[in-house]
Design a protein around this motif. Sequence first.
Motif, PDB file in Angstrom:
ATOM      1  N   UNK A  26       0.820  -1.212   0.000  1.00 14.66           N
ATOM      2  CA  UNK A  26       0.000   0.000   0.000  1.00 14.66           C
ATOM      3  C   UNK A  26       0.855   1.264   0.000  1.00 14.66           C
ATOM      4  N   UNK A  27       2.043   1.193   0.594  1.00 15.22           N
ATOM      5  CA  UNK A  27       2.907   2.371   0.576  1.00 15.22           C
ATOM      6  C   UNK A  27       3.469   2.619  -0.820  1.00 15.22           C
ATOM      7  N   UNK A  28       3.672   1.558  -1.596  1.00 14.49           N
ATOM      8  CA  UNK A  28       4.044   1.743  -3.004  1.00 14.49           C
ATOM      9  C   UNK A  28       2.924   2.482  -3.730  1.00 14.49           C
ATOM     10  N   UNK A  29       1.692   2.060  -3.478  1.00 14.83           N
ATOM     11  CA  UNK A  29       0.543   2.739  -4.083  1.00 14.83           C
ATOM     12  C   UNK A  29       0.498   4.193  -3.636  1.00 14.83           C
ATOM     13  N   UNK A  31       2.890   6.144  -2.950  1.00 17.71           N
ATOM     14  CA  UNK A  31       3.897   6.926  -3.653  1.00 17.71           C
ATOM     15  C   UNK A  31       3.511   7.222  -5.097  1.00 17.71           C
ATOM     16  N   UNK A  32       2.511   6.510  -5.632  1.00 22.08           N
ATOM     17  CA  UNK A  32       2.119   6.708  -7.026  1.00 22.08           C
ATOM     18  C   UNK A  32       0.776   7.407  -7.178  1.00 22.08           C
ATOM     19  N   UNK A  33       0.066   7.646  -6.084  1.00 22.48           N
ATOM     20  CA  UNK A  33      -1.262   8.248  -6.152  1.00 22.48           C
ATOM     21  C   UNK A  33      -1.220   9.627  -6.811  1.00 22.48           C
ATOM     22  N   UNK A  34      -0.188  10.408  -6.536  1.00 21.59           N
ATOM     23  CA  UNK A  34      -0.127  11.776  -7.046  1.00 21.59           C
ATOM     24  C   UNK A  34       0.521  11.887  -8.417  1.00 21.59           C
ATOM     25  N   UNK A  35       0.974  10.765  -8.961  1.00 20.56           N
ATOM     26  CA  UNK A  35       1.567  10.788 -10.295  1.00 20.56           C
ATOM     27  C   UNK A  35       2.683   9.779 -10.433  1.00 20.56           C
ATOM     28  N   UNK A  86      -7.849   1.378 -12.394  1.00 15.46           N
ATOM     29  CA  UNK A  86      -8.317   0.586 -11.251  1.00 15.46           C
ATOM     30  C   UNK A  86      -7.480   0.905 -10.010  1.00 15.46           C
ATOM     31  N   UNK A  87      -6.177   1.027 -10.204  1.00 25.59           N
ATOM     32  CA  UNK A  87      -5.308   1.347  -9.084  1.00 25.59           C
ATOM     33  C   UNK A  87      -5.597   2.711  -8.498  1.00 25.59           C
ATOM     34  N   UNK A  88      -5.978   3.675  -9.361  1.00 26.21           N
ATOM     35  CA  UNK A  88      -6.261   5.027  -8.867  1.00 26.21           C
ATOM     36  C   UNK A  88      -7.514   5.068  -8.002  1.00 26.21           C
ATOM     37  N   UNK A  89      -8.356   4.052  -8.116  1.00 27.75           N
ATOM     38  CA  UNK A  89      -9.539   3.995  -7.255  1.00 27.75           C
ATOM     39  C   UNK A  89      -9.170   3.801  -5.787  1.00 27.75           C
ATOM     40  N   UNK A  90      -7.907   3.465  -5.524  1.00 31.87           N
ATOM     41  CA  UNK A  90      -7.457   3.307  -4.144  1.00 31.87           C
ATOM     42  C   UNK A  90      -7.206   4.648  -3.456  1.00 31.87           C
ATOM     43  N   UNK A  96      -8.649   8.068   3.331  1.00 29.70           N
ATOM     44  CA  UNK A  96      -9.481   7.719   4.477  1.00 29.70           C
ATOM     45  C   UNK A  96      -8.710   6.923   5.516  1.00 29.70           C
ATOM     46  N   UNK A  97      -7.856   6.024   5.064  1.00 26.29           N
ATOM     47  CA  UNK A  97      -7.041   5.239   5.987  1.00 26.29           C
ATOM     48  C   UNK A  97      -6.061   6.144   6.721  1.00 26.29           C
TER      49      UNK A  97
END
Length: 234
Positions: A26-29, A31-35, A86-90, A96-97
């Motif tokens: 989840x921490x990898x995700x 790091x990629x949420x913003x681009x 699909x990944x960006x839906x996280x 929230x987490x």
Amino acid sequence: MASKRSYGDGCGIARALDLVGERWGLLVVRELVLGPKRFTGLHAGLPGVSPNVLAQRLRELEAAGVLRRRTLGPPAGARVYELTEWGRELEPLLIGLGRWGGRSPEPTADPYRSADSLMLWLCSRFVPAPGGMPGAAAGEGLVAVFGVRSGDDRFAVRVGGGRLTVERGVPERPDATLAGDLGTLTDVLKGRRPIAEAAQSGELAVGGDVTALRRLVDLLITSRPATAQAAVLA
């Protein structure tokens, strides 16, 4: 290589944890949420993970369809990792987490390890008022674009209409800018240190509408949620 473990449970929650619940996943995700990021940028934001484990998590998340590899066009030509649709839906789930974890009754002195995590903290603290209408916690009429820089990381923070959004990159015409190391930015944005004092010491570079910056910090401070323990006692 050992096969990936599974809960063997058809519940959607269990299935989600099968896909992104491995340590660092989840921490990898995050790091990629913003681009997109290159491998070196990912590792810089996750200094506690070894390159081998990071590479393994990236392979697993790519195989699961959460992220993909892409080659940037010229002149860069660099290979980057980015989330799939699909990944960006996280993203809202991660925010929230983060909001939920931030209300832990046990305070932590651990520093932020990546600028992305601090930017997502902004998103988690900027909570829309009930019903989606702008309110005290949602901006009080503040409309501004901020450019934030920490080392090689640059972000565009936009506030308006009771919303705050962050994306990787440099805004074209920011109303205000601030730059500093991650520790200084954390202290300033969390209200632990006045903007003027950090700027006077040379640890923070500030430009543009400083009043708008102060308003943003004030909003983040006043929207501080009660800890879980306080909520229970109330």
